[in-house]
Design an enzyme around this catalytic site. Structure first.
Site, PDB file in Angstrom:
ATOM      1  N   ASP A  90       4.073 -79.608 -27.729  1.00  0.00           N
ATOM      2  CA  ASP A  90       3.876 -80.648 -26.728  1.00  0.00           C
ATOM      3  C   ASP A  90       5.171 -80.840 -25.946  1.00  0.00           C
ATOM      4  O   ASP A  90       6.125 -80.076 -26.115  1.00  0.00           O
ATOM      5  CB  ASP A  90       3.373 -81.947 -27.367  1.00  0.00           C
ATOM      6  CG  ASP A  90       4.399 -82.638 -28.242  1.00  0.00           C
ATOM      7  OD1 ASP A  90       5.531 -82.126 -28.395  1.00  0.00           O
ATOM      8  OD2 ASP A  90       4.066 -83.708 -28.784  1.00  0.00           O
ATOM      9  N   THR A  97       6.360 -84.873 -34.796  1.00  0.00           N
ATOM     10  CA  THR A  97       6.362 -84.896 -36.258  1.00  0.00           C
ATOM     11  C   THR A  97       5.751 -83.650 -36.875  1.00  0.00           C
ATOM     12  O   THR A  97       5.925 -83.404 -38.065  1.00  0.00           O
ATOM     13  CB  THR A  97       5.563 -86.096 -36.797  1.00  0.00           C
ATOM     14  OG1 THR A  97       4.202 -85.954 -36.386  1.00  0.00           O
ATOM     15  CG2 THR A  97       6.156 -87.411 -36.323  1.00  0.00           C
ATOM     16  N   GLY A  98       4.985 -82.907 -36.106  1.00  0.00           N
ATOM     17  CA  GLY A  98       4.239 -81.767 -36.630  1.00  0.00           C
ATOM     18  C   GLY A  98       2.882 -82.170 -37.177  1.00  0.00           C
ATOM     19  O   GLY A  98       2.044 -81.312 -37.452  1.00  0.00           O
ATOM     20  N   ARG A 158      11.300 -83.960 -34.136  1.00  0.00           N
ATOM     21  CA  ARG A 158      11.969 -85.239 -34.365  1.00  0.00           C
ATOM     22  C   ARG A 158      12.234 -85.479 -35.852  1.00  0.00           C
ATOM     23  O   ARG A 158      12.814 -86.492 -36.207  1.00  0.00           O
ATOM     24  CB  ARG A 158      11.125 -86.390 -33.812  1.00  0.00           C
ATOM     25  CG  ARG A 158      11.066 -86.407 -32.297  1.00  0.00           C
ATOM     26  CD  ARG A 158      10.195 -87.541 -31.810  1.00  0.00           C
ATOM     27  NE  ARG A 158      10.297 -87.678 -30.368  1.00  0.00           N
ATOM     28  CZ  ARG A 158       9.411 -88.338 -29.632  1.00  0.00           C
ATOM     29  NH1 ARG A 158       8.364 -88.920 -30.200  1.00  0.00           N
ATOM     30  NH2 ARG A 158       9.568 -88.421 -28.326  1.00  0.00           N
ATOM     31  N   HIS A 214       0.205 -69.394 -52.209  1.00  0.00           N
ATOM     32  CA  HIS A 214      -0.957 -69.965 -52.886  1.00  0.00           C
ATOM     33  C   HIS A 214      -2.129 -70.267 -51.961  1.00  0.00           C
ATOM     34  O   HIS A 214      -3.273 -70.262 -52.415  1.00  0.00           O
ATOM     35  CB  HIS A 214      -0.569 -71.263 -53.593  1.00  0.00           C
ATOM     36  CG  HIS A 214       0.430 -71.063 -54.683  1.00  0.00           C
ATOM     37  ND1 HIS A 214       0.833 -72.105 -55.487  1.00  0.00           N
ATOM     38  CD2 HIS A 214       1.111 -69.974 -55.106  1.00  0.00           C
ATOM     39  CE1 HIS A 214       1.719 -71.653 -56.367  1.00  0.00           C
ATOM     40  NE2 HIS A 214       1.914 -70.364 -56.145  1.00  0.00           N
ATOM     41  N   HIS A 263      -5.560 -67.819 -56.964  1.00  0.00           N
ATOM     42  CA  HIS A 263      -5.556 -68.684 -55.783  1.00  0.00           C
ATOM     43  C   HIS A 263      -6.775 -68.462 -54.894  1.00  0.00           C
ATOM     44  O   HIS A 263      -7.199 -69.366 -54.170  1.00  0.00           O
ATOM     45  CB  HIS A 263      -4.278 -68.475 -54.970  1.00  0.00           C
ATOM     46  CG  HIS A 263      -3.039 -68.663 -55.785  1.00  0.00           C
ATOM     47  ND1 HIS A 263      -2.683 -69.873 -56.346  1.00  0.00           N
ATOM     48  CD2 HIS A 263      -2.085 -67.780 -56.163  1.00  0.00           C
ATOM     49  CE1 HIS A 263      -1.553 -69.742 -57.014  1.00  0.00           C
ATOM     50  NE2 HIS A 263      -1.172 -68.477 -56.921  1.00  0.00           N
ATOM     51  N   CYS A 278       5.425 -80.373 -32.614  1.00  0.00           N
ATOM     52  CA  CYS A 278       5.369 -81.602 -31.825  1.00  0.00           C
ATOM     53  C   CYS A 278       6.425 -82.536 -32.389  1.00  0.00           C
ATOM     54  O   CYS A 278       7.320 -82.081 -33.097  1.00  0.00           O
ATOM     55  CB  CYS A 278       3.959 -82.222 -31.819  1.00  0.00           C
ATOM     56  SG  CYS A 278       3.384 -82.916 -33.378  1.00  0.00           S
TER      57      CYS A 278
END
Length: 145
Positions: free
Chosen positions: A8, A68-69, A110, A99, A134, A66
């Site tokens: 973004d 925070t992700g 950020r 896994h 897995h 972005c």
């Protein structure tokens, strides 16, 4: 290998640095699905574009960035067969590949510094899926879709 990258407006600089890092260190092609502008941009568009490119085989894996992700990662996870890890340290990136066979990585510009972001990318790109025990769990997740 081809890596799709999306972002973004908050993460334009990080995207460019990560793109350059991957191209120089690994020699991979990095295809931009994000914005190059710092003008307001809605991250779900990039999350969806990268996720769909992974599923269609246009790219092998995806990286999303972005603030925070979190939001962009949630967006990617709405696309069936996407397993996006939202990550802020290398250990989870590594185990998500071993896994969970994650095919998209997300992190926040950020939240973590660029050097830590590079370490996370390194672990995620170089770790292979272990399969075996897995796979049963991944099959269970797929059945939920």
């Amino acid at each position: 290998m081809k890596i799709g990258i999306g972002n973004d407006h908050v993460a334009v600089d990080y995207k460019e640095q990560i793109k350059q890092y991957i191209e120089e260190k690994y020699g991979y092609d990095v295809i931009n699905f994000g914005t190059d502008s710092v003008e307001r941009f809605n991250y779900p568009a990039s999350g969806k574009a990268v996720a769909e490119a992974v599923i269609k085989g246009v790219v092998d894996k995806g990286i999303l960035i972005c603030g925070t992700g979190v939001g962009i990662g949630i967006s990617a996870n709405k696309v069936p067969r996407i397993r996006c890890v939202i990550c802020s340290e290398p250990y989870s990136a590594k185990l998500s590949r071993q896994h969970n066979d994650t095919n998209v990585l997300s992190f926040g510009s950020r939240v973590i510094g660029i050097e830590l972001a590079k370490m996370i990318v390194d672990e995620w790109l170089t770790t292979e899926y272990e399969g075996g025990r897995h796979q049963v769990r991944l099959d269970m997740i797929s059945d939920m879709e």
